[in-house]
Write a protein that holds these residues in place. Structure first.
Motif, PDB file in Angstrom:
ATOM      1  N   GLY A  60       0.810  -1.208   0.000  1.00 35.11           N
ATOM      2  CA  GLY A  60       0.000   0.000   0.000  1.00 35.11           C
ATOM      3  C   GLY A  60       0.842   1.257   0.000  1.00 35.11           C
ATOM      4  N   GLN A  61       1.914   1.255   0.766  1.00 35.53           N
ATOM      5  CA  GLN A  61       2.801   2.425   0.819  1.00 35.53           C
ATOM      6  C   GLN A  61       3.465   2.666  -0.528  1.00 35.53           C
ATOM      7  N   ILE A  62       3.862   1.569  -1.192  1.00 40.53           N
ATOM      8  CA  ILE A  62       4.515   1.720  -2.490  1.00 40.53           C
ATOM      9  C   ILE A  62       3.564   2.341  -3.508  1.00 40.53           C
ATOM     10  N   ARG A  63       2.308   1.901  -3.509  1.00 42.41           N
ATOM     11  CA  ARG A  63       1.329   2.467  -4.448  1.00 42.41           C
ATOM     12  C   ARG A  63       1.127   3.967  -4.222  1.00 42.41           C
ATOM     13  N   GLN A  64       1.377   4.417  -3.000  1.00 36.15           N
ATOM     14  CA  GLN A  64       1.247   5.833  -2.685  1.00 36.15           C
ATOM     15  C   GLN A  64       2.540   6.602  -2.973  1.00 36.15           C
ATOM     16  N   GLY A  65       3.562   5.873  -3.452  1.00 36.27           N
ATOM     17  CA  GLY A  65       4.824   6.527  -3.779  1.00 36.27           C
ATOM     18  C   GLY A  65       5.804   6.589  -2.638  1.00 36.27           C
ATOM     19  N   ASP A  66       5.537   5.830  -1.570  1.00 36.38           N
ATOM     20  CA  ASP A  66       6.439   5.816  -0.406  1.00 36.38           C
ATOM     21  C   ASP A  66       7.363   4.602  -0.538  1.00 36.38           C
ATOM     22  N   VAL A  67       8.583   4.833  -1.000  1.00 34.25           N
ATOM     23  CA  VAL A  67       9.527   3.749  -1.271  1.00 34.25           C
ATOM     24  C   VAL A  67      10.792   3.940  -0.430  1.00 34.25           C
ATOM     25  N   VAL A  68      11.281   2.841   0.134  1.00 37.46           N
ATOM     26  CA  VAL A  68      12.554   2.874   0.879  1.00 37.46           C
ATOM     27  C   VAL A  68      13.688   2.675  -0.123  1.00 37.46           C
ATOM     28  N   PRO A  69      14.548   3.662  -0.322  1.00 38.57           N
ATOM     29  CA  PRO A  69      15.578   3.555  -1.363  1.00 38.57           C
ATOM     30  C   PRO A  69      16.550   2.392  -1.162  1.00 38.57           C
ATOM     31  N   MET A  70      16.929   2.146   0.069  1.00 41.67           N
ATOM     32  CA  MET A  70      17.909   1.096   0.319  1.00 41.67           C
ATOM     33  C   MET A  70      17.610   0.425   1.656  1.00 41.67           C
ATOM     34  N   ALA A  71      17.688  -0.901   1.687  1.00 39.73           N
ATOM     35  CA  ALA A  71      17.418  -1.624   2.926  1.00 39.73           C
ATOM     36  C   ALA A  71      18.255  -2.898   2.961  1.00 39.73           C
ATOM     37  N   LEU A  72      18.701  -3.239   4.152  1.00 39.70           N
ATOM     38  CA  LEU A  72      19.426  -4.486   4.392  1.00 39.70           C
ATOM     39  C   LEU A  72      18.500  -5.390   5.193  1.00 39.70           C
ATOM     40  N   VAL A  73      18.106  -6.524   4.588  1.00 38.07           N
ATOM     41  CA  VAL A  73      17.085  -7.364   5.207  1.00 38.07           C
ATOM     42  C   VAL A  73      17.509  -8.822   5.178  1.00 38.07           C
ATOM     43  N   ARG A  74      16.918  -9.598   6.097  1.00 36.41           N
ATOM     44  CA  ARG A  74      17.134 -11.043   6.137  1.00 36.41           C
ATOM     45  C   ARG A  74      15.948 -11.739   5.476  1.00 36.41           C
ATOM     46  N   VAL A  75      16.264 -12.646   4.579  1.00 33.76           N
ATOM     47  CA  VAL A  75      15.244 -13.422   3.878  1.00 33.76           C
ATOM     48  C   VAL A  75      15.338 -14.870   4.346  1.00 33.76           C
ATOM     49  N   ILE A  76      14.202 -15.440   4.680  1.00 33.74           N
ATOM     50  CA  ILE A  76      14.145 -16.850   5.060  1.00 33.74           C
ATOM     51  C   ILE A  76      13.541 -17.613   3.889  1.00 33.74           C
ATOM     52  N   ARG A  77      14.367 -18.359   3.193  1.00 33.24           N
ATOM     53  CA  ARG A  77      13.904 -19.117   2.038  1.00 33.24           C
ATOM     54  C   ARG A  77      12.971 -20.243   2.480  1.00 33.24           C
ATOM     55  N   PRO A  78      12.141 -20.753   1.556  1.00 34.43           N
ATOM     56  CA  PRO A  78      11.254 -21.875   1.902  1.00 34.43           C
ATOM     57  C   PRO A  78      12.013 -23.077   2.474  1.00 34.43           C
ATOM     58  N   SER A  79      13.278 -23.230   2.105  1.00 34.02           N
ATOM     59  CA  SER A  79      14.086 -24.343   2.628  1.00 34.02           C
ATOM     60  C   SER A  79      14.511 -24.116   4.072  1.00 34.02           C
ATOM     61  N   GLY A  80      14.295 -22.887   4.578  1.00 34.98           N
ATOM     62  CA  GLY A  80      14.720 -22.556   5.927  1.00 34.98           C
ATOM     63  C   GLY A  80      16.041 -21.831   5.971  1.00 34.98           C
ATOM     64  N   GLU A  81      16.744 -21.743   4.837  1.00 35.05           N
ATOM     65  CA  GLU A  81      18.038 -21.062   4.787  1.00 35.05           C
ATOM     66  C   GLU A  81      17.846 -19.559   4.908  1.00 35.05           C
TER      67      GLU A  81
END
Length: 331
Positions: A60-81
């Motif tokens: 919803g925020q993106i559709r309103q034009g509110d975008v985070v230019p850069m982010a460092l995030v952790r992704v949990i893959r379906p395998s658990g990795e």
């Protein structure tokens, strides 16, 4: 090629058509099958670690034009990795400022983050090492600043700035000048330095330390300065805490650069090895071994370290003596 190796991927979301596209690399980053999974921004958010979801804008925020230019995030893959992604996002708007689309690039920086954590752990280990064993590594570069852990200053009752400028202030006054002059002379001549110093700690105790400084060169043959170590010794000269050889990779690298052709020949003689034997053991060519023994290879040649490692595995020890010579010993 970067995408094929699983290091990067890109994504795009057009608001007018609601079309979302992920590159094959982006699917790989998330651990998803591009043939069975639809590209959906909310799926990306769902795969984030719960504590990191607020670091990216919601659909919803993106559709309103509110975008985070850069982010460092952790992704949990379906395998658990778990993987760490650096996501760069860019919003495109109409001349009137209406959001049209958003897209970006994701980079897998898991190894970089892991390396940073390892480096931080190593720094903590080095700091704790001086508080518990009075052992420290240091470096002295072309800027003539000695870089010690801050704990060295704490133990000796001096400021870190004082030690970085003149570490010989840790030495008792009656021996300070002679040791300082000798040390700087060896540094200026690009020679290896080794000595015993008497140092008084902040608590008043008098300790004997062995000081080691090894000149280092880079692959281009440029002088980088010294890498060194200091550790306490008994009156007999034996290490107080059983430190028989430097474990610091940079110092060991610098000391090995001091091994010359005559030392290699002496080591081969103790082992009754031919040049061919050393070449085979070190994964080197016969001509390379010949150049090493003729001192025709540069100090920074990696071949020298391969030869030393092969000889060390066979029981040879290169021992640096206080007078600047190197003893070759078979154990």
């Amino acid at each position: 090629m970067i995408e094929e190796y699983g290091f990067a991927g890109n994504w795009h979301w057009s608001f007018a058509s609601d079309e979302q596209r992920w590159s094959p690399g982006f699917f790989r980053l998330l651990g998803l099958d591009p043939f069975t999974t639809a590209s959906r921004y909310d799926l990306l958010i769902d795969l984030l670690h719960p504590d990191d979801r607020a670091r990216l804008a919601s659909p919803g925020q993106i559709r309103q034009g509110d975008v985070v230019p850069m982010a460092l995030v952790r992704v949990i893959r379906p395998s658990g990795e778990l993987r760490i992604l650096s996501i760069l996002s860019e919003l495109r708007v109409s001349p009137e400022g209406r959001p049209l689309s958003v897209g970006g690039v994701a980079l897998d920086v898991s190894d970089r983050e892991r390396l940073r954590h390892l480096q931080e752990a190593e720094q903590r280990r080095r700091r704790a090492l001086y508080l518990t064993s009075y052992t420290a590594t240091y470096s002295l570069g072309p800027d003539l600043v000695h870089r010690f852990p801050a704990e060295v200053a704490q133990v000796h009752g001096l400021s870190l700035e004082e030690i970085e400028t003149d570490p010989f202030l840790m030495v008792v006054p009656e021996a300070r000048t002679a040791l300082r002059d000798r040390g700087w002379a060896m540094y200026d001549d690009h020679q290896r330095f080794q000595a015993i110093s008497h140092e008084r700690l902040a608590n008043g105790e008098l300790w004997r330390f062995r000081l080691v400084g090894a000149p280092a060169w880079n692959a281009a043959g440029d002088y980088l300065g010294w890498t060194g170590m200091k550790y306490p010794v008994h009156e007999s000269g034996a290490p107080v805490h059983g430190i028989l050889a430097p474990k610091d990779a940079a110092l060991r690298f610098g000391l090995e650069q001091a091994v010359r052709g005559r030392h290699l020949r002496a080591a081969r003689g103790l082992l009754d090895w031919s040049m061919s034997t050393l070449a085979e053991a070190g994964g080197l060519s016969l001509s390379t071994v010949r150049r090493l023994e003729d001192d025709a290879e540069g100090r920074s040649s990696r071949s020298r370290h391969k030869a030393v490692d092969a000889l060390r595995r066979a029981g040879i020890r290169f021992i640096a003596m206080d007078d600047g010579t190197i003893a070759v010993v078979k154990t």
